[in-house]
Design an enzyme around this catalytic site. Structure first.
Site, short mmCIF file in Angstrom:
data_model
loop_
_atom_site.label_atom_id
_atom_site.label_comp_id
_atom_site.label_asym_id
_atom_site.label_seq_id
_atom_site.Cartn_x
_atom_site.Cartn_y
_atom_site.Cartn_z
N LYS A 194 106.67 164.32 74.93
CA LYS A 194 107.80 165.13 75.07
C LYS A 194 108.56 165.21 73.73
O LYS A 194 109.08 164.18 73.08
CB LYS A 194 108.62 164.16 76.04
CG LYS A 194 110.01 164.96 76.46
CD LYS A 194 110.90 164.26 77.65
CE LYS A 194 112.05 165.31 77.77
NZ LYS A 194 112.57 164.46 78.90
N ARG A 204 119.36 172.02 81.15
CA ARG A 204 120.66 170.91 81.21
C ARG A 204 121.73 171.53 81.99
O ARG A 204 122.58 170.79 82.29
CB ARG A 204 120.90 170.82 79.68
CG ARG A 204 119.70 170.21 79.14
CD ARG A 204 120.13 169.56 77.75
NE ARG A 204 118.76 168.72 77.37
CZ ARG A 204 118.45 168.67 75.92
NH1 ARG A 204 119.22 169.08 74.90
NH2 ARG A 204 117.44 168.05 75.60
N ARG A 216 118.74 164.62 71.10
CA ARG A 216 117.87 163.49 71.51
C ARG A 216 116.73 163.29 70.67
O ARG A 216 115.73 163.00 71.04
CB ARG A 216 117.09 164.18 72.96
CG ARG A 216 118.03 164.55 74.04
CD ARG A 216 117.45 164.46 75.39
NE ARG A 216 118.25 164.92 76.45
CZ ARG A 216 118.96 164.67 76.88
NH1 ARG A 216 119.72 163.65 76.65
NH2 ARG A 216 119.54 165.29 78.11
N GLU A 232 101.20 158.60 71.13
CA GLU A 232 101.96 158.26 72.46
C GLU A 232 101.19 158.24 73.47
O GLU A 232 101.44 157.61 74.40
CB GLU A 232 103.22 159.59 72.30
CG GLU A 232 104.42 159.09 71.39
CD GLU A 232 105.33 158.09 71.89
OE1 GLU A 232 104.95 157.84 73.08
OE2 GLU A 232 106.25 158.04 71.39
N LYS A 247 104.77 168.06 77.13
CA LYS A 247 106.09 168.79 77.31
C LYS A 247 106.81 169.19 76.15
O LYS A 247 107.11 168.47 75.24
CB LYS A 247 106.92 168.09 78.20
CG LYS A 247 108.22 168.84 78.66
CD LYS A 247 108.98 167.78 79.53
CE LYS A 247 110.46 168.40 79.76
NZ LYS A 247 111.38 167.59 80.22
N SER A 273 111.93 175.02 81.56
CA SER A 273 113.03 175.88 81.92
C SER A 273 113.18 177.09 80.76
O SER A 273 113.22 178.24 81.37
CB SER A 273 114.50 175.14 81.91
OG SER A 273 114.66 174.64 80.57
C1 PBG Z 1 115.42 164.52 81.49
C2 PBG Z 1 114.40 165.60 81.76
C3 PBG Z 1 114.55 167.10 80.83
C4 PBG Z 1 113.49 167.81 81.44
C5 PBG Z 1 112.92 167.24 82.38
N1 PBG Z 1 113.46 166.01 82.32
C6 PBG Z 1 115.62 167.43 80.00
C7 PBG Z 1 115.76 166.76 78.36
O1 PBG Z 1 115.01 165.86 78.15
O2 PBG Z 1 116.63 167.34 77.79
C8 PBG Z 1 113.49 169.43 80.97
C9 PBG Z 1 112.84 170.32 81.63
C10 PBG Z 1 112.98 171.70 81.52
O3 PBG Z 1 113.68 172.02 80.59
O4 PBG Z 1 112.52 172.53 82.44
N2 PBG Z 1 114.88 163.63 80.31
#
Ligand code: PBG
Length: 323
Positions: A194, A204, A216, A232, A247, A273
């Site tokens: 990720k 968010r 993050r 990972e 992701k 998203s």
């Molecule tokens: C939570 C999480 C996130 C997403 C999925 N789980 C946001 C992030 O890590 O900031 C993002 C999913 C998306 O953008 O569709 N940790």
């Protein structure tokens, strides 16, 4: 050599193209993300993600029923709690939003697989995915909270848990917690690779989970790295992950391909998203063809090697593909 070889012969019409098509995408491949909130009859549109809503459990049931009838096998739940605090304690409240929604969904549509996102960022006042001390996100003390969260989701009836926090050792911790209470049959889908991505922007807003300070990058991965992603993934599989996720998807198709090639567990990809909102925005401006672009993106993620795709397009794409 030409003129003997003419690849165009196999592109002449749709039936020939169908015969030689190498990749297919369909409702079976999709997992639909749902944003659940408390209350009844609540369906708040997410402005930056047209077609997506924050929904109370009764509304989520309707959405899930429709997804199931379209042939989509699974949903993944994100919770938007009423109260946030320093430790994200509503994440493991047995009466919390996700726990309540899981029960409602399993009652109403038992055949639908309900996955839960296991992370603290939606539940903490500071918006980070772990415990914070002196501005730092602590790894090991966070593991205990993730164990509690995963367990409370399993007790509520979740079919699968998906840790998305990127703490080291969390897959092992969650596996041990689940096994300790007899949930040996509950698979873990780990967000293994990720990345710290700008493509999460609209999420968010949807999940009300923007970090209140900093970013993050001290726990999510650095976008230029791929060998680190393979490491990972290897670690998460050793720790007991049943499915590994990459992701985002679109800017990381090379990572998906390498993970598929290098490991023998199912690979999930998260069409996040920002990837969704770009298509919505550009098509609203009349600059691109929405449906063609949506299907091209989804098939490219499959072609790269994903066995399943978490996507906000799931219902729309399924409707289109079902004709
Ligand atoms: C939570 C999480 C996130 C997403 C999925 N789980 C946001 C992030 O890590 O900031 C993002 C999913 C998306 O953008 O569709 N940790």
């Amino acid at each position: 050599m030409f003129p003997l070889h003419r690849p165009r012969r196999l592109r002449r019409n749709e039936s020939i193209r169908r015969m030689v098509r190498e990749t297919s995408v369909g409702p079976d491949d999709f997992i639909l993300p749902l944003f659940v909130t408390s209350g009844r009859g609540v369906k708040n549109p997410v402005a930056s993600m047209p077609g997506c809503f924050q929904e109370s459990p009764d509304e989520a049931v309707k959405t899930a029923r429709e997804a199931h009838s379209l042939g989509i096998p699974a949903v993944i739940l994100f919770g938007i709690p009423e109260e946030k605090d320093e430790t994200g304690s509503s994440a493991f409240d047995p009466e919390g939003v996700v726990q309540t929604a899981v029960k409602a969904l399993k009652d109403a549509v038992p055949a639908l697989t309900v996955i839960t996102d296991v992370c603290l960022c939606e539940y903490t006042s500071h918006g980070h995915c772990g415990l914070v001390k002196n501005g730092e996100v602590l790894n090991d003390p966070t593991l205990e909270l993730l164990q509690k969260e995963a367990l409370s989701h399993a007790r509520a009836g979740a079919d699968m848990v998906a840790p998305s926090d990127m703490m080291d050792g969390r897959v092992k911790a969650v596996r041990e917690a689940l096994d300790g209470e007899g949930f040996t049959h509950i698979p873990i889908m780990s967000y293994a690779a990720k990345y710290a991505s700008a493509f999460y922007g609209p999420f968010r807003e949807a999940a009300e989970s923007a970090p209140q300070f900093g970013d993050r990058r001290a726990y999510q991965m650095d976008p230029p790295n791929i060998r680190e992603a393979l490491r990972e993934v290897a670690l998460d599989i050793e720790e007991g992950a049943d499915i590994v996720m990459v992701k985002p998807a679109l800017a990381y198709l090379d990572v998906i391909a390498r993970v598929k090639e290098g490991f023998h567990v199912p690979v999930a990809a998260y069409n996040v998203s920002g990837e969704y909102s770009l298509v919505k925005a550009a098509s609203r401006l009349g600059w691109v063809d929405h449906d063609r672009m949506m299907l091209e993106i989804l098939v490219s993620i499959k072609r790269a090697g994903a066995d399943m795709i978490l996507t906000y397009f799931a219902a729309e794409a399924a409707r289109l593909l079902n004709g």
